[in-house]
Scaffold this active site. Structure first.
Site, PDB file in Angstrom:
ATOM      1  N   HIS A  78      -8.788  -4.668 -19.797  1.00 56.15           N
ATOM      2  CA  HIS A  78     -10.162  -4.241 -19.130  1.00 56.15           C
ATOM      3  C   HIS A  78     -10.128  -5.410 -17.886  1.00 56.15           C
ATOM      4  O   HIS A  78     -10.539  -6.563 -18.003  1.00 56.15           O
ATOM      5  CB  HIS A  78     -11.066  -4.801 -20.266  1.00 56.15           C
ATOM      6  N   HIS A 132     -11.500  -5.694 -13.637  1.00 53.05           N
ATOM      7  CA  HIS A 132     -12.020  -5.272 -12.442  1.00 53.05           C
ATOM      8  C   HIS A 132     -11.319  -5.635 -11.170  1.00 53.05           C
ATOM      9  O   HIS A 132     -11.321  -6.798 -10.909  1.00 53.05           O
ATOM     10  CB  HIS A 132     -13.664  -5.437 -12.301  1.00 53.05           C
ATOM     11  N   LYS A 157     -13.183   6.087 -19.227  1.00 55.09           N
ATOM     12  CA  LYS A 157     -14.504   4.830 -19.560  1.00 55.09           C
ATOM     13  C   LYS A 157     -15.628   5.499 -19.595  1.00 55.09           C
ATOM     14  O   LYS A 157     -16.145   6.110 -18.744  1.00 55.09           O
ATOM     15  CB  LYS A 157     -14.379   3.756 -18.415  1.00 55.09           C
ATOM     16  N   HIS A 167     -18.031   0.884 -23.107  1.00 56.70           N
ATOM     17  CA  HIS A 167     -19.050  -0.193 -22.895  1.00 56.70           C
ATOM     18  C   HIS A 167     -20.035   0.084 -24.154  1.00 56.70           C
ATOM     19  O   HIS A 167     -20.905   1.008 -23.825  1.00 56.70           O
ATOM     20  CB  HIS A 167     -19.561  -0.202 -21.465  1.00 56.70           C
ATOM     21  N   ASP A 219     -11.996  -8.627 -18.682  1.00 55.08           N
ATOM     22  CA  ASP A 219     -13.343  -8.312 -18.012  1.00 55.08           C
ATOM     23  C   ASP A 219     -13.482  -9.175 -16.648  1.00 55.08           C
ATOM     24  O   ASP A 219     -14.574  -9.450 -16.552  1.00 55.08           O
ATOM     25  CB  ASP A 219     -14.431  -8.243 -18.944  1.00 55.08           C
TER      26      ASP A 219
HETATM   27  C1  NCD Z   1     -18.594  -5.700 -14.733  1.00 57.28           C
HETATM   28  C2  NCD Z   1     -18.683  -5.650 -13.178  1.00 57.28           C
HETATM   29  O1  NCD Z   1     -19.212  -6.558 -12.303  1.00 57.28           O
HETATM   30  O2  NCD Z   1     -18.175  -4.649 -12.848  1.00 57.28           O
HETATM   31  N1  NCD Z   1     -19.730  -6.742 -14.980  1.00 57.28           N
HETATM   32  C3  NCD Z   1     -19.554  -7.461 -16.169  1.00 57.28           C
HETATM   33  O3  NCD Z   1     -20.541  -8.108 -16.230  1.00 57.28           O
HETATM   34  N2  NCD Z   1     -18.728  -7.579 -17.016  1.00 57.28           N
HETATM   35  C4  NCD Z   1     -19.127  -4.451 -15.225  1.00 57.28           C
HETATM   36  C5  NCD Z   1     -18.897  -4.366 -16.876  1.00 57.28           C
HETATM   37  O4  NCD Z   1     -17.705  -4.432 -17.558  1.00 57.28           O
HETATM   38  O5  NCD Z   1     -19.749  -4.417 -17.473  1.00 57.28           O
HETATM   39 ZN    ZN Z   2     -16.056  -4.936 -17.136  1.00 59.99          ZN
END
Ligand code: NCD
Ligand code: ZN
Length: 346
Positions: free
Chosen positions: A13, A15, A99, A136, A247
């Site tokens: 996971h 970003h 997702k 989520h 994450d």
């Molecule tokens: C994530 C983001 O900034 O894209 N933020 C987070 O606090 N984890 C989104 C997510 O995975 O909830």
């Molecule tokens: Zn995330």
């Protein structure tokens, strides 16, 4: 000197964002991780296989020379999702998972799902085809307290979906509570849970007890200490249903240090050092490889990585930057609030 060698890990996971941010943050993942499940919550969100393929190409273009890294792409589930596109994207290998963001749960989730039953026909096709649903797991009902949203999601959404689609493969992502741990542990096969690095390290006091600390603000929100301890136990237990999803979610400092700050912790730089520290504290260094490198691929039906990484425990603390620079400004790095000694050396 203590050292460990484990198969190269994967991040289930992550970003990566896009453009300049992508170029800045990607190397911190790709230098250590072989693969990552890449989140689709860009603006505009990654809605189709075609968009996923274009995004994958941008990621591959941003990879530093010599880095061997495979992005595993996800599609953002909306109420008007095209099940045919999902299934054909999965069969072609372009799409690894779908997702589910409940609308309004987190960063760029406004196009997510409001009424879960509208996507039941899509779940049916995904279950038949074996496409994994990454979830989520928080309700967005304003009546539900933010600290209870995971537990209520399990009861109101996850369990009904699981019962209705027993063959649907589901990853309950970034679990943050003992409720999440218990659910994943006791569910039938086909259900797994990812755990972030930071939820193993901080509780809500870190965010709120010594001034308001926006760099510890993330979704799902960090919970009380008893939940953190349950997560640590699950991650270090050797149970194959739990695996790493960092994450890591970079935001510009200006967007976090604001009257309405963004949720997300940027941890890809020091994640492995933090994890080795946690697993050592729990006397479970022998379980790190399962959590970071074996359980995830086993769930997704992918081979574990052949390459390895070696980590050594240095006497002196390792200096990580407090923040990294992007063209638009700095991004603060996750501070675990203890010195880090475990270093990735090869
Ligand atoms: C994530 C983001 O900034 O894209 N933020 C987070 O606090 N984890 C989104 C997510 O995975 O909830
Ligand atoms: Zn995330």
């Amino acid at each position: 000197m203590q050292e460990i060698t484990i198969r190269r890990p994967d991040d289930w996971h992550l970003h990566l964002r896009d453009g300049d941010m992508l170029e800045t943050v990607l190397p911190y993942t790709s230098r250590h991780f072989a693969r990552a499940i890449v989140m689709p919550n860009l603006v505009p969100h990654i809605a189709t296989t075609k968009m996923a393929a274009e995004y994958r190409e941008r990621i591959e273009k941003a990879l530093p020379a010599g880095h061997n890294f495979t992005p595993l792409m996800t599609l953002y589930l909306t109420e008007d999702a095209d099940a045919e596109d999902i299934v054909s994207g999965f069969h072609s290998g372009e799409v690894t998972a779908v997702k589910l963001y409940p609308a309004g749960a987190t960063t760029n989730s406004h196009s997510g799902v409001r009424n879960i039953e509208t996507v039941y026909p899509v779940f049916e096709r995904m279950a038949e085809a074996g496409v994994t649903l990454c979830v989520h797991g928080e309700v967005t009902d304003p009546e539900v307290d933010i600290f209870d949203r995971e537990a209520v999601f399990i009861e109101r959404v996850l369990e009904p979906v699981r019962r209705r689609f027993p063959d649907l493969r589901i990853v309950m992502e970034h679990i943050t509570t003992s409720d999440g741990v218990d659910y994943v542990k006791s569910a039938p096969d086909g259900i797994s849970g990812t755990i972030t690095t930071h939820h193993l390290i901080i509780n809500r006091n870190a965010m709120l007890a010594h001034g308001m600390r926006p760099h510890y603000y993330c979704m799902p929100i960090v919970k009380r200490e008893s939940h953190r301890l349950a997560l640590r136990k699950a991650a270090t237990s050797g149970n194959r249903r739990f695996f790493l999803g960092t994450d890591s979610a970079p935001h510009l400092d200006a967007d976090k240090e604001s009257a309405c700050g963004c949720a997300g912790v940027f941890s890809s730089i020091n994640t492995l050092s933090c994890l080795a520290h946690v697993f050592e504290e729990e006397n479970a260094l022998d379980k790190l490889e399962g959590f970071a490198s074996l359980n995830g691929p086993a769930f997704y039906g992918l081979p574990a990585n052949e390459q390895t990484i070696r980590m050594v425990r240095r006497d002196d603390a390792i200096e990580f930057p407090g923040s990294i620079e992007t063209k638009s400004g700095p991004v603060t790095v996750f501070d675990p609030m203890f010195p880090l000694h475990w270093d990735v050396v090869a």
